[in-house]
Design an enzyme around this catalytic site. Structure first.
Site, mmCIF file in Angstrom:
data_model
loop_
_atom_site.group_PDB
_atom_site.id
_atom_site.type_symbol
_atom_site.label_atom_id
_atom_site.label_comp_id
_atom_site.label_asym_id
_atom_site.label_seq_id
_atom_site.Cartn_x
_atom_site.Cartn_y
_atom_site.Cartn_z
ATOM 1 N N PRO A 146 0.791 -1.227 0.000
ATOM 2 C CA PRO A 146 0.000 0.000 0.000
ATOM 3 C C PRO A 146 0.827 1.283 0.000
ATOM 4 O O PRO A 146 1.879 1.352 0.616
ATOM 5 C CB PRO A 146 -0.800 -0.107 1.309
ATOM 6 C CG PRO A 146 0.005 -0.996 2.177
ATOM 7 C CD PRO A 146 0.653 -1.989 1.247
ATOM 8 N N ASN A 147 0.290 2.249 -0.713
ATOM 9 C CA ASN A 147 0.829 3.617 -0.811
ATOM 10 C C ASN A 147 2.067 3.727 -1.692
ATOM 11 O O ASN A 147 2.523 4.841 -1.971
ATOM 12 C CB ASN A 147 1.114 4.215 0.586
ATOM 13 C CG ASN A 147 -0.131 4.234 1.453
ATOM 14 O OD1 ASN A 147 -1.163 4.750 1.028
ATOM 15 N ND2 ASN A 147 -0.077 3.656 2.635
ATOM 16 N N ARG A 165 4.448 11.111 -2.213
ATOM 17 C CA ARG A 165 4.261 10.710 -0.825
ATOM 18 C C ARG A 165 5.538 10.941 -0.010
ATOM 19 O O ARG A 165 6.578 10.352 -0.301
ATOM 20 C CB ARG A 165 3.948 9.211 -0.857
ATOM 21 C CG ARG A 165 3.948 8.553 0.460
ATOM 22 C CD ARG A 165 4.014 7.049 0.317
ATOM 23 N NE ARG A 165 3.854 6.464 1.615
ATOM 24 C CZ ARG A 165 4.237 5.249 1.933
ATOM 25 N NH1 ARG A 165 4.784 4.471 1.020
ATOM 26 N NH2 ARG A 165 4.057 4.798 3.135
ATOM 27 N N TYR A 172 10.862 9.091 1.242
ATOM 28 C CA TYR A 172 10.921 8.091 0.167
ATOM 29 C C TYR A 172 11.572 8.591 -1.120
ATOM 30 O O TYR A 172 11.711 7.831 -2.071
ATOM 31 C CB TYR A 172 9.507 7.577 -0.132
ATOM 32 C CG TYR A 172 8.893 6.873 1.064
ATOM 33 C CD1 TYR A 172 9.431 5.668 1.516
ATOM 34 C CD2 TYR A 172 7.824 7.418 1.753
ATOM 35 C CE1 TYR A 172 8.898 5.027 2.630
ATOM 36 C CE2 TYR A 172 7.280 6.778 2.861
ATOM 37 C CZ TYR A 172 7.824 5.586 3.288
ATOM 38 O OH TYR A 172 7.305 4.950 4.386
ATOM 39 N N ASN A 209 7.992 -5.894 -1.295
ATOM 40 C CA ASN A 209 7.924 -4.731 -0.411
ATOM 41 C C ASN A 209 6.479 -4.658 0.074
ATOM 42 O O ASN A 209 5.639 -4.028 -0.548
ATOM 43 C CB ASN A 209 8.321 -3.432 -1.114
ATOM 44 C CG ASN A 209 8.370 -2.267 -0.129
ATOM 45 O OD1 ASN A 209 7.893 -2.382 1.013
ATOM 46 N ND2 ASN A 209 8.927 -1.146 -0.554
ATOM 47 N N ALA A 244 3.405 -1.111 4.593
ATOM 48 C CA ALA A 244 2.887 -1.111 5.970
ATOM 49 C C ALA A 244 2.512 -2.512 6.450
ATOM 50 O O ALA A 244 2.596 -2.802 7.652
ATOM 51 C CB ALA A 244 1.677 -0.181 6.065
ATOM 52 N N ASP A 253 1.999 -15.331 6.359
ATOM 53 C CA ASP A 253 1.679 -16.750 6.152
ATOM 54 C C ASP A 253 1.726 -17.110 4.665
ATOM 55 O O ASP A 253 2.199 -18.192 4.302
ATOM 56 C CB ASP A 253 0.301 -17.085 6.731
ATOM 57 C CG ASP A 253 0.331 -17.197 8.258
ATOM 58 O OD1 ASP A 253 1.427 -17.154 8.850
ATOM 59 O OD2 ASP A 253 -0.758 -17.336 8.852
ATOM 60 N N GLU A 297 13.063 -9.381 0.970
ATOM 61 C CA GLU A 297 12.220 -8.262 1.433
ATOM 62 C C GLU A 297 12.975 -6.962 1.185
ATOM 63 O O GLU A 297 14.162 -6.872 1.514
ATOM 64 C CB GLU A 297 11.924 -8.425 2.926
ATOM 65 C CG GLU A 297 11.114 -7.255 3.484
ATOM 66 C CD GLU A 297 10.700 -7.480 4.932
ATOM 67 O OE1 GLU A 297 10.254 -8.602 5.270
ATOM 68 O OE2 GLU A 297 10.833 -6.530 5.720
ATOM 69 N N HIS A 299 12.907 -2.521 1.250
ATOM 70 C CA HIS A 299 12.298 -1.257 1.656
ATOM 71 C C HIS A 299 13.121 -0.118 1.073
ATOM 72 O O HIS A 299 14.355 -0.203 1.042
ATOM 73 C CB HIS A 299 12.251 -1.131 3.179
ATOM 74 C CG HIS A 299 11.437 -2.212 3.814
ATOM 75 N ND1 HIS A 299 10.058 -2.207 3.784
ATOM 76 C CD2 HIS A 299 11.802 -3.358 4.437
ATOM 77 C CE1 HIS A 299 9.611 -3.300 4.384
ATOM 78 N NE2 HIS A 299 10.649 -4.016 4.781
ATOM 79 N N ARG A 316 13.623 4.252 11.848
ATOM 80 C CA ARG A 316 12.399 5.066 11.938
ATOM 81 C C ARG A 316 11.611 4.725 13.216
ATOM 82 O O ARG A 316 12.187 4.234 14.177
ATOM 83 C CB ARG A 316 11.591 4.863 10.657
ATOM 84 C CG ARG A 316 12.387 5.282 9.405
ATOM 85 C CD ARG A 316 11.603 5.059 8.128
ATOM 86 N NE ARG A 316 10.380 5.860 8.125
ATOM 87 C CZ ARG A 316 9.383 5.656 7.265
ATOM 88 N NH1 ARG A 316 9.471 4.705 6.352
ATOM 89 N NH2 ARG A 316 8.303 6.417 7.313
HETATM 90 C C1 DQA Z 1 8.399 0.934 3.301
HETATM 91 C C2 DQA Z 1 8.631 1.108 4.808
HETATM 92 C C3 DQA Z 1 7.354 0.848 5.590
HETATM 93 O O1 DQA Z 1 7.573 1.045 6.971
HETATM 94 C C4 DQA Z 1 6.260 1.808 5.149
HETATM 95 O O2 DQA Z 1 5.046 1.490 5.785
HETATM 96 C C5 DQA Z 1 6.095 1.867 3.678
HETATM 97 C C6 DQA Z 1 7.266 1.807 2.811
HETATM 98 C C7 DQA Z 1 9.653 1.311 2.492
HETATM 99 O O3 DQA Z 1 9.740 0.891 1.344
HETATM 100 O O4 DQA Z 1 10.507 2.065 2.988
HETATM 101 O O5 DQA Z 1 4.992 2.084 3.173
HETATM 102 O O6 DQA Z 1 8.112 -0.425 3.049
#
Ligand code: DQA
Length: 147
Positions: A11-12, A19, A24, A76, A79, A89, A100, A102, A109
């Site tokens: 998300p986002n 954003r 970011y 990724n 949240a 799961d 994974e 980010h 953070r």
């Molecule tokens: C994120 C880090 C997460 O904590 C955050 O909720 C995101 C982006 C990152 O790519 O830095 O939405 O996954």
């Protein structure tokens, strides 16, 4: 054989660039896709990049990845990294390796970002390098995949 790698964004992340650019960066989601496609091309991978704001869709994509025999994934979960047992799961049920990623470094953070439900299932984590986190994750997976 060309390795098939799915890159699944939570998300986002579709709002990158608009954003919280101080956290970011100013690169857009289209830039993220372009970075992944170009890294995949250099590494001889077939790349599919997706983003959703819907948790059920994200879980279904993980099931689809398992069922369709994807060779590796870059996740990724955004949240959901810090909240979702369902995503964890589904990721745990993957036979294919995943990294994974980010853009930011969650450990630098807020405290609620210090927990990752998915990281324990990953072969590794790349965090804090902006779009390069994705490039580095693809390089790490390329080194593990049979040629
Ligand atoms: C994120 C880090 C997460 O904590 C955050 O909720 C995101 C982006 C990152 O790519 O830095 O939405 O996954």
């Amino acid at each position: 054989m060309t390795a098939v790698v799915w890159i699944l964004n939570g998300p986002n992340l579709g709002r990158l660039g608009k954003r919280e650019p101080d956290v970011y960066g100013t690169a857009s989601y289209d830039d993220l896709v372009a970075t992944c496609m170009s890294a995949g091309e250099q590494l001889g991978m077939s790349i599919e990049v997706r983003q959703t704001d819907d948790e059920a869709t994200y879980v279904r994509w993980l099931h689809d990845a398992e069922d369709s025999g994807v060779d590796a994934l870059v996740l990724n979960p955004a949240a959901w990294t810090h909240t979702s047992v369902a995503v964890r799961d589904a990721a745990a049920a993957l036979r294919a390796p995943f990294v994974e990623v980010h853009l930011s470094n969650p450990l630098a953070r807020e405290e609620f970002r210090h927990v990752s439900y998915t990281a324990g299932e990953a072969v590794g984590i790349v965090a804090g390098f902006g779009l390069d986190s994705y490039r580095l994750a693809l390089q790490a997976l390329a080194a593990r995949l049979p040629t």
